[in-house]
Write an enzyme that holds these catalytic residues in place. Structure first.
Site, PDB file in Angstrom:
ATOM      1  N   ASP A 332      25.378   4.264 -20.551  1.00  0.00           N
ATOM      2  CA  ASP A 332      26.500   5.061 -21.180  1.00  0.00           C
ATOM      3  C   ASP A 332      26.918   4.023 -22.280  1.00  0.00           C
ATOM      4  O   ASP A 332      27.067   4.202 -23.542  1.00  0.00           O
ATOM      5  CB  ASP A 332      27.575   5.258 -20.033  1.00  0.00           C
ATOM      6  CG  ASP A 332      28.897   5.704 -20.606  1.00  0.00           C
ATOM      7  OD1 ASP A 332      29.504   5.118 -21.673  1.00  0.00           O
ATOM      8  OD2 ASP A 332      29.382   6.780 -20.099  1.00  0.00           O
ATOM      9  N   LEU A 359      30.742   9.524 -20.967  1.00  0.00           N
ATOM     10  CA  LEU A 359      29.541  10.073 -20.923  1.00  0.00           C
ATOM     11  C   LEU A 359      28.651  10.119 -19.724  1.00  0.00           C
ATOM     12  O   LEU A 359      28.051  11.109 -19.363  1.00  0.00           O
ATOM     13  CB  LEU A 359      28.760   9.349 -22.076  1.00  0.00           C
ATOM     14  CG  LEU A 359      29.198   9.007 -23.084  1.00  0.00           C
ATOM     15  CD1 LEU A 359      28.339   8.314 -24.229  1.00  0.00           C
ATOM     16  CD2 LEU A 359      29.942  10.262 -24.045  1.00  0.00           C
ATOM     17  N   ASP A 360      28.894   9.152 -18.788  1.00  0.00           N
ATOM     18  CA  ASP A 360      28.140   9.250 -17.552  1.00  0.00           C
ATOM     19  C   ASP A 360      28.717  10.159 -16.647  1.00  0.00           C
ATOM     20  O   ASP A 360      28.301  11.051 -16.059  1.00  0.00           O
ATOM     21  CB  ASP A 360      28.245   7.666 -16.883  1.00  0.00           C
ATOM     22  CG  ASP A 360      27.069   6.771 -16.916  1.00  0.00           C
ATOM     23  OD1 ASP A 360      25.942   7.202 -17.122  1.00  0.00           O
ATOM     24  OD2 ASP A 360      27.033   5.573 -17.065  1.00  0.00           O
ATOM     25  N   HIS A 361      30.124   9.821 -16.240  1.00  0.00           N
ATOM     26  CA  HIS A 361      30.801  10.870 -15.648  1.00  0.00           C
ATOM     27  C   HIS A 361      30.652  12.307 -16.100  1.00  0.00           C
ATOM     28  O   HIS A 361      30.517  13.267 -15.330  1.00  0.00           O
ATOM     29  CB  HIS A 361      32.195  10.519 -15.266  1.00  0.00           C
ATOM     30  CG  HIS A 361      32.457   9.229 -14.484  1.00  0.00           C
ATOM     31  ND1 HIS A 361      32.709   9.433 -13.274  1.00  0.00           N
ATOM     32  CD2 HIS A 361      32.559   7.874 -14.948  1.00  0.00           C
ATOM     33  CE1 HIS A 361      32.548   8.041 -12.506  1.00  0.00           C
ATOM     34  NE2 HIS A 361      32.709   7.141 -13.630  1.00  0.00           N
ATOM     35  N   GLY A 364      27.420  14.019 -15.570  1.00  0.00           N
ATOM     36  CA  GLY A 364      27.160  14.148 -14.072  1.00  0.00           C
ATOM     37  C   GLY A 364      27.730  15.430 -13.718  1.00  0.00           C
ATOM     38  O   GLY A 364      27.040  16.123 -12.776  1.00  0.00           O
TER      39      GLY A 364
END
Length: 461
Positions: A332, A359-361, A364
């Site tokens: 990220d 971006l990660d969360h 996901g």
């Protein structure tokens, strides 16, 4: 009125637009503040995931209508900071190692990622430094080279370093061009149709669990993929995370994303029999390694679809499974640097960052939503599906919305406390962020706390 970002995410997932009327948003200004509309992105990702869960739950339980899904900014913002808010016996987590940071180069800025020991060794080796080198040694070497030179040198050695780019520079980059032309969520039918179906849900008591009876093989690491599988575990899936014995996950990161799951280790190359037994009974396989890294183990989407018709394969990568950076590793923080987000949130003279690893969360929750929607679609045609996301494509979606951030109304976000919970676990006493995915009759928390890394057998229950 539904936010256009929610609409675009739901359409990207192949959802029925009429179901958007079943989503209620509780907006709270004052959270995830930045120059880019990251709070809207977070709300859209979680909201569409909740709606996809409600849709699949209604389908499996034979309900007359889809339960109402609710996305509350307070729960969303708290969940997007879950790795920062976690406490284990009162101890705050360690999220970044000393060599994972910004550095000035002779020309430009560069950001490195060296949280894992093998990435640290490769970074130092690429710079001609010994394993015992510290930040001051790295700083001295990097000041002698340009950011772009550092990026290429470290990447060639298998390490992680990315030069700061402006949005315009990324838009003109071959990888940026390729990312921009792809859909936010790639949804591709794969393999032959199959009679594989999930049985109807029989509810005598307890919450509606759309993924009940589902077996999810979790081959992911870091944050985005584990957030997706943590969400599927919340919704009732039997999630088995499998790691290579020689690549232990960071302990605090594993704890934060391990709720509801079991954790096993398995050497895929050495124990093909065990891995095939897991695959033969899996409903969903989720991978989070760089594209192509697992192909030699027969884990490409095409190989899996051929052996197991009807299987849902979900893949997540940093840069996308295409273009000149298609096989590069990334995280990220590095995607923010390359795509112009860091320059937008700060400047080329003083880079910034999003207020969370959004971006990660966000990716996901979108990946989990893609799996849920693929299962709903499979119930009609028996077709397996590949669901694929990239952090860089999520970044493109976010930056495309710059300057179009309608300010939310409603009560202000005054902190995470209402959305935190505590419980005992094998790891110690935990304080953690409660799940933000919510719909009428659905679960409100995970049934089990995170398990120690590698503590479970590599087999289904």
């Amino acid at each position: 009125m539904i936010d256009p970002m929610i609409k675009s995410a739901w359409v990207a997932l192949g959802g029925d637009r009429a179901l958007l009327a079943r989503l209620v948003c509780v907006e709270r200004p004052g959270a995830l503040i930045g120059r880019l509309p990251v709070q809207r992105l977070a709300r859209a990702c979680v909201g569409t995931c909740a709606l996809a869960a409600a849709e699949l739950g209604a389908l499996r339980a034979g309900l007359g209508s889809v339960p109402r899904a609710v996305v509350d900014d307070g729960a969303v913002v708290t969940a997007f900071h879950s790795e920062r808010l976690l406490r284990i016996d009162g101890r705050a987590p360690v999220n970044f190692a000393p060599l994972s940071r910004w550095w000035r180069a002779s020309y430009g800025w560069v950001r490195t990622h060296a949280n894992y020991p093998h990435h640290r060794r490769r970074l130092l080796g690429a710079l001609g430094l010994p394993d015992a080198a510290g930040p001051e040694d790295v700083e001295r070497v990097l000041l002698e080279r340009s950011a772009l030179e550092i990026e290429e040198t470290v990447y060639a050695a298998g390490g992680l370093a990315v030069a700061l780019r402006t949005p315009g520079q990324w838009a003109a980059h071959p990888q940026g061009v390729e990312v921009a032309r792809r859909p936010l969520v790639e949804r591709i039918p794969i393999g032959a149709a199959s009679a594989r179906q999930l049985p109807p849900l029989e509810r005598e008591s307890g919450p509606l669990l759309p993924a009940s009876g589902l077996r999810v093989l979790d081959l992911t690491r870091v944050i985005a993929g584990p957030v997706a599988t943590r969400t599927l575990a919340l919704l009732g899936a039997d999630v088995l995370r499998v790691d290579a014995p020689e690549l232990p996950e960071l302990a605090d990161q594993h704890a934060d994303t391990g709720f509801g799951k079991r954790s096993a280790t398995l050497e895929l190359a050495a124990d093909s029999t065990a891995s095939e037994e897991l695959l033969a009974s899996a409903d969903v396989v989720v991978t989070g390694y760089r594209p192509g890294a697992l192909d030699r183990f027969g884990l490409s989407a095409e190989a899996l679809a051929e052996r197991y018709p009807g299987l849902i394969v979900a893949q997540l990568s940093a840069w996308g499974a295409y273009g000149p950076w298609g096989e590069r590793r990334g995280f990220d923080s590095l995607v923010q640097v390359a795509t112009g987000i860091a320059a937008t949130e700060g400047s080329t003279m003083e880079p910034g960052a999003l207020p969370a690893q959004a971006l990660d969360h966000g990716s996901g929750y979108l990946l989990a939503a893609g799996v849920l929607r693929a299962l709903a679609e499979r119930s009609h045609d028996g077709q397996g599906r590949l669901v694929r996301l990239a952090l860089a494509r999520t970044a493109h979606w976010l930056t495309a919305e710059a300057g179009r951030d309608p300010r939310p109304g409603g009560p202000a976000y005054e902190g995470p406390d209402p959305w935190l919970a505590e419980r005992d676990s094998p790891l110690g006493h935990l304080r953690y962020a409660r799940p933000p995915v919510s719909f009428t009759g659905g679960p409100t928390d995970w049934t089990t706390p995170p398990a120690p890394w590698g503590s479970s057998p590599a087999k289904w229950r």
